[in-house]
Design a protein around this motif. Structure first.
Motif, short mmCIF file in Angstrom:
data_model
loop_
_atom_site.label_atom_id
_atom_site.label_comp_id
_atom_site.label_asym_id
_atom_site.label_seq_id
_atom_site.Cartn_x
_atom_site.Cartn_y
_atom_site.Cartn_z
N TYR A 59 0.79 -1.23 0.00
CA TYR A 59 0.00 0.00 0.00
C TYR A 59 0.83 1.28 0.00
N ARG A 99 -8.90 -8.41 -8.54
CA ARG A 99 -7.88 -7.74 -7.73
C ARG A 99 -7.44 -6.42 -8.36
N ARG A 102 -10.49 -3.65 -8.17
CA ARG A 102 -10.74 -3.05 -6.87
C ARG A 102 -9.63 -2.07 -6.49
N LEU A 103 -8.36 -2.41 -6.83
CA LEU A 103 -7.27 -1.51 -6.50
C LEU A 103 -7.27 -0.26 -7.38
N GLY A 106 -10.02 1.96 -6.05
CA GLY A 106 -9.65 2.50 -4.74
C GLY A 106 -8.60 3.58 -4.83
N LEU A 142 -9.78 5.25 0.52
CA LEU A 142 -9.28 3.98 0.00
C LEU A 142 -9.85 2.81 0.80
N CYS A 143 -9.80 2.91 2.13
CA CYS A 143 -10.33 1.83 2.97
C CYS A 143 -11.83 1.64 2.73
N LEU A 146 -12.48 0.00 -0.80
CA LEU A 146 -12.13 -1.41 -0.81
C LEU A 146 -13.11 -2.23 0.03
N ASP A 150 -15.24 -5.15 -1.58
CA ASP A 150 -15.03 -6.51 -1.05
C ASP A 150 -16.27 -7.04 -0.34
N SER A 173 -9.28 -2.90 8.09
CA SER A 173 -8.23 -2.36 7.21
C SER A 173 -7.72 -0.99 7.64
#
Length: 439
Positions: A59, A99, A102-103, A106, A142-143, A146, A150, A173
């Motif tokens: 991160y 994966r 989502r990143l 975010g 960001l948290c 995600l 998720d 997170s």
């Protein structure tokens, strides 16, 4: 994601479309591509190491990109690493796509938030007070993003309400990503400093050291658990009538220790003591443990050696600490009538007094070949009757309090079909000397 339902596949496809939209440049000004390529390459290489060695995500590099670059450029940083990262289960392409999506979403949202609050200008100017708020807001976003994304996959898989799943993921997170956010902010500030990008990359070195220490701690803890499990399984195989007894005594010992306000390190040691309190039975002949009839005086003396055997067996296991004293003395009684040394009162170590109460409680609430299980309330009443003579009243009171509040719900992982198993819930004697003995 094997055998994914169409609904989940559609959800992942929608996330991928959203990620593609984030990658569309939102500005007409020209972006310098070398920082993007450098951060993307760094993330791609570091991500493979982080996932393989530490089961984590890099991160700090993602957040450094969010603090340094326009949103659409920052969203490119995680893309190569996520698409090339190792995947252990099928479908591989769908997992990698999820994966990456989502990143990308975010990081894009974090970068947009950071820029909207004036964070990029503050980073360029190294304005300390103005750096904090935009960076903190970017980490929170960001948290949140995600957790929301998720939660859409975790909630159906675990049968949880989506809101609860997202709330749990967000809280879980927040702390680790917050720490990584500080490292990412340091990278961004050093990037624009006279020392340049090389100094910024050096920020990752202490992060890697901390990850390594954390991973070592977890490996050591896993080794401890494996050692304990191997010993417990050996006892359970030799003495099938008390299968699961150690785990239940460990759980009850832990409940007593926590109720007494002990710190978590000591609670863990006392739990180990409860789990392993009968490990000395490995040194007792199996024919005595399984004898279907009364014991002779000589046989009883052999049985009563098991605490000393257990103390010797665990001599070389350094992490057990004072658990070894509990293994040695868990059959001592306050009035001196116990064994192996007939200790009295405070001569008995505190962990041993905890395990003694937990051991007697589980013996009374478990069905064995020579006795039927008592109800929990009857067992607690018997412990109170024997408090002061056999058992420490503090330990008995603590166990009674915690069971009144939380109930008794033992979790045993050792039980397997085809072996004699105790059932939780009375023994005419609160402290049976051995399993299999008819009285």
């Amino acid at each position: 994601m094997d055998g994914l339902p169409a609904r989940t596949r559609l959800y992942v496809a929608c996330a991928a479309v959203g990620a593609l939209c984030c990658l569309i440049p939102l500005r007409t000004d020209r972006t310098s591509w070398w920082p993007v390529l450098l951060l993307a390459a760094l993330y791609a290489c570091g991500e493979r190491v982080a996932r393989r060695r530490f089961a984590g995500t890099l991160y700090p590099v993602l957040l450094a990109g969010a603090f340094l670059l326009p949103a659409s450029a920052a969203a490119l940083v995680p893309l190569p690493g996520a698409l090339l990262s190792p995947v252990g289960r099928r479908p591989v392409a769908l997992r990698r796509g999820w994966r990456a999506a989502r990143l990308v979403i975010g990081v894009w949202a974090a970068s947009r938030t950071h820029e909207a609050l004036g964070g990029r200008d503050a980073v360029r100017a190294s304005d300390s007070p103005a750096l904090i708020l935009p960076a903190a807001a970017a980490v929170l976003v960001l948290c949140l993003v995600l957790a929301v994304l998720d939660g859409g996959t975790v909630a159906p898989a675990e049968g949880l309400p989506p809101r609860r799943a997202r709330h749990r993921l967000f809280l879980r997170s927040l702390a680790p990503v917050g720490v990584h956010g500080l490292a990412g902010l340091m990278m961004a500030v050093l990037w624009h400093s006279p020392y340049g990008p090389v100094a910024a990359l050096l920020v990752l070195f202490p992060m890697a050291v901390s990850w390594w220490v954390f991973a070592q701690y977890h490996r050591e803890r896993a080794a401890h658990q494996a050692t304990i499990r191997a010993l417990v399984q050996a006892v359970d195989i030799k003495d099938g009538y008390t299968r699961g007894h150690g785990e239940r005594v460990g759980q009850a010992s832990m409940m007593i220790a926590r109720e007494l306000g002990m710190d978590e390190g000591r609670v863990e040691v006392i739990r180990f003591a409860g789990i392993l309190h009968d490990v000395g039975k490995l040194g007792v002949p199996t024919r005595l443990l399984r004898k279907d009839g009364p014991l002779t005086a000589e046989e009883r003396r052999v049985i009563e050696l098991h605490p000393e055997y257990g103390h010797e067996i665990t001599r070389g296991i350094s992490f057990l600490g004072e658990a070894r004293s509990a293994i040695l003395h868990h059959h001592e009684r306050l009035d001196g009538s116990g064994y192996p040394y007939g200790l009295v009162g405070s001569q008995i170590p505190e962990p041993a007094r905890v395990v003694a109460v937990a051991d007697a409680f589980d013996a009374m609430t478990s069905t064995r070949s020579y006795s039927r299980a008592r109800p929990v309330r009857a067992a607690l009443e018997e412990l109170r009757r024997c408090a002061g003579a056999h058992f420490d009243p503090r330990m008995v009171t603590a166990l009674t309090r915690v069971i009144d509040r939380e109930g008794w719900h033992p979790v045993v992982t050792a039980d397997e079909p085809g072996l004699p198993v105790q059932t939780s819930a009375p023994s005419p004697d609160p402290v049976p000397e051995r399993p299999g003995a008819r009285r």
